[in-house]
Design a protein around this motif. Structure first.
Motif, short mmCIF file in Angstrom:
data_model
loop_
_atom_site.label_atom_id
_atom_site.label_comp_id
_atom_site.label_asym_id
_atom_site.label_seq_id
_atom_site.Cartn_x
_atom_site.Cartn_y
_atom_site.Cartn_z
N UNK A 198 0.86 -1.18 0.00
CA UNK A 198 0.00 0.00 0.00
C UNK A 198 0.89 1.23 0.00
N UNK A 199 0.53 2.22 -0.78
CA UNK A 199 1.19 3.52 -0.72
C UNK A 199 0.40 4.37 0.27
N UNK A 200 1.06 4.79 1.35
CA UNK A 200 0.44 5.68 2.32
C UNK A 200 1.01 7.07 2.11
N UNK A 201 0.17 7.97 1.65
CA UNK A 201 0.56 9.35 1.38
C UNK A 201 0.16 10.17 2.61
N UNK A 202 1.15 10.63 3.33
CA UNK A 202 0.91 11.26 4.63
C UNK A 202 0.76 12.78 4.48
N UNK A 203 -0.41 13.26 4.82
CA UNK A 203 -0.70 14.69 5.00
C UNK A 203 -0.17 15.60 3.87
N UNK A 204 -0.56 15.35 2.63
CA UNK A 204 -0.09 16.20 1.52
C UNK A 204 -0.93 17.47 1.40
N UNK A 205 -0.90 18.29 2.44
CA UNK A 205 -1.83 19.41 2.58
C UNK A 205 -1.15 20.76 2.43
N UNK A 206 -1.96 21.75 2.10
CA UNK A 206 -1.41 23.07 1.81
C UNK A 206 -0.71 23.70 2.99
N UNK A 237 -4.53 7.93 1.71
CA UNK A 237 -4.08 9.30 1.93
C UNK A 237 -4.57 9.74 3.30
N UNK A 238 -3.66 10.29 4.12
CA UNK A 238 -4.07 10.82 5.42
C UNK A 238 -4.23 12.33 5.33
N UNK A 239 -5.08 12.85 6.22
CA UNK A 239 -5.40 14.27 6.23
C UNK A 239 -5.49 14.75 7.68
N UNK A 240 -4.56 15.62 8.07
CA UNK A 240 -4.67 16.27 9.37
C UNK A 240 -5.98 17.06 9.39
N UNK A 241 -6.74 16.94 10.48
CA UNK A 241 -8.10 17.50 10.48
C UNK A 241 -8.44 17.97 11.90
N UNK A 242 -7.79 19.09 12.28
CA UNK A 242 -7.88 19.57 13.65
C UNK A 242 -9.07 20.51 13.85
N UNK A 243 -9.77 20.39 14.98
CA UNK A 243 -10.72 21.43 15.34
C UNK A 243 -9.99 22.69 15.79
#
Length: 211
Positions: free
Chosen positions: A12-20, A52-58
């Motif tokens: 599996x390719x795990x793409x960690x937090x590719x966010x702006x 794909x992971x996505x940091x998603x903080x309140x």
């Protein structure tokens, strides 16, 4: 043999937090972080399984320096679950900085799972597998086992935090782990007598992570 030449259906390719927010111009910018986005999108074409992971903080998350009067970004404090680096506010739910970088859109489109993490306001979550309390699972390990995955190939941001913690937890869960360093970038903050990169690499080598 070059590890990148033998990807199979058990990888599996795990793409960690590719966010702006983790790219230049973002609130927690990783130097040159945007440079890996298009290569990751091309790499994803070679995998049957992509996560794909996505940091998603309140807003007001406990890992934000702004939540602790008198503290500054990159200070280290102790929270109920252990030591925590305090970060600039970043990847706040619904804000533009939490969006994926446009150059990684191809990988996001191929993803069988987009895993949001860090949504608990009291606990940070670097790893794709566990929150920072080291006890609360995200469910990723079970998902991967159901897909017949045996090896996790990790890329993305940032190498010395979310990528390395994910690699360590992949090993903890019994998967082989391979970090493709050319597809990652590091924050690199001072840590003890070295940097966060030194500490991360030492831990990964001890755990049997490949590079």
């Amino acid at each position: 043999m070059d590890d990148t030449d033998d990807f199979t259906a058990e990888d599996v390719l795990i793409v960690v937090d590719p966010q702006l927010d983790f790219c230049p111009g973002g609130r927690l910018a990783v130097a040159d972080g945007d440079a890996v986005m298009a290569p990751i999108a091309a790499l994803a074409e070679r995998f049957r399984h992509v996560v794909v992971t996505q940091d998603w903080h309140p807003a007001g998350h406990s890992s934000f320096a702004s939540s602790h009067p008198g503290r500054r970004a990159f200070d280290v404090i102790r929270l109920p679950y252990g030591e925590q680096v305090l970060w600039p506010d970043h990847c706040v739910q619904g804000c533009a900085g939490a969006d994926f970088h446009p150059d990684v859109a191809g990988a996001v489109a191929r993803a069988g799972l987009i895993l949001r993490k860090g949504a608990d306001p009291a606990v940070d979550s670097y790893s794709a597998f566990y929150e920072n309390d080291r006890a609360t699972p995200t469910g990723l390990a079970g998902y991967l086992r159901d897909k017949g995955v045996r090896r996790c190939v990790l890329v993305g941001l940032a190498y010395d935090f979310c990528v390395s913690w994910s690699a360590l937890d992949a090993r903890r869960e019994g998967f082989a782990a391979l970090v493709l360093t050319g597809y990652t970038r590091a924050i690199a903050i001072p840590a003890g007598e070295g940097s966060s990169v030194d500490a991360a690499e030492a831990a990964m080598r001890t755990a049997g992570v490949s590079f």
